[in-house]
Write a protein that holds these residues in place. Structure first.
Motif, mmCIF file in Angstrom:
data_model
loop_
_atom_site.group_PDB
_atom_site.id
_atom_site.type_symbol
_atom_site.label_atom_id
_atom_site.label_comp_id
_atom_site.label_asym_id
_atom_site.label_seq_id
_atom_site.Cartn_x
_atom_site.Cartn_y
_atom_site.Cartn_z
ATOM 1 N N GLY A 14 0.813 -1.215 0.000
ATOM 2 C CA GLY A 14 0.000 0.000 0.000
ATOM 3 C C GLY A 14 0.843 1.259 0.000
ATOM 4 N N LEU A 15 1.939 1.228 0.761
ATOM 5 C CA LEU A 15 2.827 2.395 0.765
ATOM 6 C C LEU A 15 3.520 2.566 -0.586
ATOM 7 C CD1 LEU A 15 4.346 2.154 4.346
ATOM 8 C CD2 LEU A 15 2.677 3.806 3.496
ATOM 9 N N GLY A 16 3.830 1.460 -1.241
ATOM 10 C CA GLY A 16 4.412 1.544 -2.589
ATOM 11 C C GLY A 16 3.426 2.155 -3.581
ATOM 12 N N ILE A 17 2.167 1.754 -3.491
ATOM 13 C CA ILE A 17 1.137 2.329 -4.366
ATOM 14 C C ILE A 17 0.959 3.810 -4.053
ATOM 15 C CG2 ILE A 17 -1.323 2.267 -4.911
ATOM 16 C CD1 ILE A 17 -1.183 -0.776 -4.445
ATOM 17 N N ALA A 18 1.060 4.188 -2.793
ATOM 18 C CA ALA A 18 0.931 5.595 -2.412
ATOM 19 C C ALA A 18 2.065 6.428 -2.998
ATOM 20 C CB ALA A 18 0.902 5.727 -0.891
ATOM 21 N N VAL A 19 3.291 5.878 -3.020
ATOM 22 C CA VAL A 19 4.431 6.596 -3.594
ATOM 23 C C VAL A 19 4.226 6.805 -5.097
ATOM 24 C CG1 VAL A 19 6.900 6.378 -4.133
ATOM 25 C CG2 VAL A 19 6.066 5.888 -1.830
ATOM 26 N N VAL A 20 3.764 5.772 -5.787
ATOM 27 C CA VAL A 20 3.513 5.895 -7.233
ATOM 28 C C VAL A 20 2.416 6.919 -7.494
ATOM 29 C CG1 VAL A 20 2.670 4.643 -9.266
ATOM 30 C CG2 VAL A 20 4.332 3.574 -7.750
ATOM 31 N N THR A 21 1.388 6.915 -6.671
ATOM 32 C CA THR A 21 0.291 7.877 -6.837
ATOM 33 C C THR A 21 0.779 9.298 -6.577
ATOM 34 O OG1 THR A 21 -1.252 6.168 -6.082
ATOM 35 C CG2 THR A 21 -2.069 8.403 -6.121
ATOM 36 N N ALA A 22 1.627 9.487 -5.584
ATOM 37 C CA ALA A 22 2.175 10.814 -5.306
ATOM 38 C C ALA A 22 3.073 11.275 -6.449
ATOM 39 C CB ALA A 22 2.951 10.797 -3.997
ATOM 40 N N TYR A 23 3.796 10.356 -7.079
ATOM 41 C CA TYR A 23 4.651 10.688 -8.214
ATOM 42 C C TYR A 23 3.811 11.226 -9.370
ATOM 43 C CZ TYR A 23 8.006 10.091 -12.003
ATOM 44 O OH TYR A 23 8.820 10.308 -13.083
ATOM 45 N N ARG A 24 2.547 10.758 -9.472
ATOM 46 C CA ARG A 24 1.634 11.220 -10.531
ATOM 47 C C ARG A 24 0.911 12.508 -10.146
ATOM 48 N NH1 ARG A 24 -1.081 5.458 -12.228
ATOM 49 N NH2 ARG A 24 0.824 4.552 -13.072
ATOM 50 N N LYS A 25 1.364 13.157 -9.099
ATOM 51 C CA LYS A 25 0.844 14.455 -8.636
ATOM 52 C C LYS A 25 -0.586 14.366 -8.095
ATOM 53 C CE LYS A 25 4.366 16.817 -10.442
ATOM 54 N NZ LYS A 25 5.476 17.152 -9.643
ATOM 55 N N ARG A 26 -0.968 13.227 -7.548
ATOM 56 C CA ARG A 26 -2.270 13.070 -6.897
ATOM 57 C C ARG A 26 -2.010 12.902 -5.404
ATOM 58 N NH1 ARG A 26 -6.620 9.889 -9.929
ATOM 59 N NH2 ARG A 26 -6.851 11.253 -11.706
ATOM 60 N N PHE A 27 -1.678 14.022 -4.774
ATOM 61 C CA PHE A 27 -1.212 13.969 -3.397
ATOM 62 C C PHE A 27 -2.321 13.616 -2.402
ATOM 63 C CE2 PHE A 27 1.775 16.900 -5.526
ATOM 64 C CZ PHE A 27 2.911 16.122 -5.383
ATOM 65 N N LEU A 28 -3.522 14.106 -2.628
ATOM 66 C CA LEU A 28 -4.627 13.798 -1.716
ATOM 67 C C LEU A 28 -4.952 12.305 -1.743
ATOM 68 C CD1 LEU A 28 -6.721 14.986 0.220
ATOM 69 C CD2 LEU A 28 -8.243 15.242 -1.725
ATOM 70 N N THR A 29 -5.008 11.733 -2.936
ATOM 71 C CA THR A 29 -5.265 10.303 -3.070
ATOM 72 C C THR A 29 -4.111 9.481 -2.496
ATOM 73 O OG1 THR A 29 -6.526 10.764 -5.078
ATOM 74 C CG2 THR A 29 -5.870 8.487 -4.723
ATOM 75 N N ALA A 30 -2.885 9.930 -2.717
ATOM 76 C CA ALA A 30 -1.713 9.231 -2.188
ATOM 77 C C ALA A 30 -1.725 9.231 -0.662
ATOM 78 C CB ALA A 30 -0.439 9.883 -2.712
ATOM 79 N N THR A 31 -2.118 10.332 -0.066
ATOM 80 C CA THR A 31 -2.183 10.406 1.395
ATOM 81 C C THR A 31 -3.251 9.465 1.937
ATOM 82 O OG1 THR A 31 -1.501 12.715 1.256
ATOM 83 C CG2 THR A 31 -2.458 11.988 3.331
ATOM 84 N N ARG A 32 -4.376 9.404 1.259
ATOM 85 C CA ARG A 32 -5.453 8.506 1.692
ATOM 86 C C ARG A 32 -5.020 7.037 1.570
ATOM 87 N NH1 ARG A 32 -9.835 10.338 -1.280
ATOM 88 N NH2 ARG A 32 -10.113 11.907 0.316
ATOM 89 N N ILE A 33 -4.342 6.677 0.486
ATOM 90 C CA ILE A 33 -3.855 5.300 0.313
ATOM 91 C C ILE A 33 -2.825 4.967 1.392
ATOM 92 C CG2 ILE A 33 -2.525 3.792 -1.220
ATOM 93 C CD1 ILE A 33 -3.905 5.242 -3.580
ATOM 94 N N ALA A 34 -1.952 5.905 1.710
ATOM 95 C CA ALA A 34 -0.954 5.669 2.757
ATOM 96 C C ALA A 34 -1.627 5.453 4.110
ATOM 97 C CB ALA A 34 0.009 6.849 2.823
ATOM 98 N N ALA A 35 -2.677 6.208 4.371
ATOM 99 C CA ALA A 35 -3.403 6.042 5.638
ATOM 100 C C ALA A 35 -4.018 4.648 5.730
ATOM 101 C CB ALA A 35 -4.487 7.105 5.766
ATOM 102 N N TYR A 36 -4.640 4.201 4.648
ATOM 103 C CA TYR A 36 -5.217 2.849 4.642
ATOM 104 C C TYR A 36 -4.121 1.785 4.760
ATOM 105 C CZ TYR A 36 -9.947 4.355 3.415
ATOM 106 O OH TYR A 36 -11.190 4.911 3.434
ATOM 107 N N ALA A 37 -2.973 2.028 4.160
ATOM 108 C CA ALA A 37 -1.878 1.050 4.185
ATOM 109 C C ALA A 37 -1.270 0.929 5.577
ATOM 110 C CB ALA A 37 -0.811 1.441 3.178
ATOM 111 N N LEU A 38 -1.306 1.970 6.357
ATOM 112 C CA LEU A 38 -0.713 1.943 7.693
ATOM 113 C C LEU A 38 -1.602 1.257 8.732
ATOM 114 C CD1 LEU A 38 0.953 5.459 7.811
ATOM 115 C CD2 LEU A 38 2.072 3.241 7.587
ATOM 116 N N VAL A 39 -2.880 1.061 8.428
ATOM 117 C CA VAL A 39 -3.791 0.421 9.390
ATOM 118 C C VAL A 39 -3.354 -1.009 9.711
ATOM 119 C CG1 VAL A 39 -6.172 -0.377 9.746
ATOM 120 C CG2 VAL A 39 -5.743 1.914 8.882
#
Length: 145
Positions: A14-39
């Protein structure tokens, strides 16, 4: 131990997917994915996963769930029966009616003879658009209004 490994792998993916999403300039979505991945990682670190694993494979825990289910079933059954029969106060209030056969004098002290004369009037249909109100009139006349 297998559950902790799976949860850690899910968190890392999940954190890897969040990094890829942040690289695509979708920071809000990347932050949400990181939050779900940390649960899952948080659940492993708090020991909740180990507790759930111990509970899931424990026969005494399943017996406890069975007892709780039985208690819930008994509780709901008694509530259903009580609603159908009514409470003690309602049964006590209905007891005098059972002795008299449930017959109550009509409003104004008349007996059943007055009801027989009103029955044909209630069945008549009035001409025009008053068909909708004929039922209401019959009910009002029945109650002496």
């Amino acid at each position: 131990m297998l559950a902790e490994t799976v949860c850690s792998a899910v968190a890392a993916a999940g954190l890897g997917i969040a990094v890829v999403t942040a690289y695509r300039k979708r920071f809000l979505t990347a932050t949400r994915i990181a939050a779900y991945a940390l649960v899952p990682a948080g659940l492993v670190l708090t020991g909740a996963v180990a507790w759930i694993a111990r509970t899931a494979f424990s026969p005494s825990a399943w017996a406890g769930f069975g007892v709780l289910g039985l208690a819930w079933l008994l509780f709901m059954t008694t509530r259903t029966v009580e609603r159908r029969r009514g409470t003690r106060k309602e049964r006590a209030a209905a007891a005098p009616e059972a002795v008299t056969g449930g017959a109550r004098p009509a409003v104004g002290g008349s007996t059943g003879a007055g009801k027989a004369s009103q029955a044909p009037a209630a069945g008549k249909k009035q001409a025009g658009g008053d068909d909708d109100f004929s039922d209401i009139e019959a009910i009002l006349k029945k109650h002496g209004i």
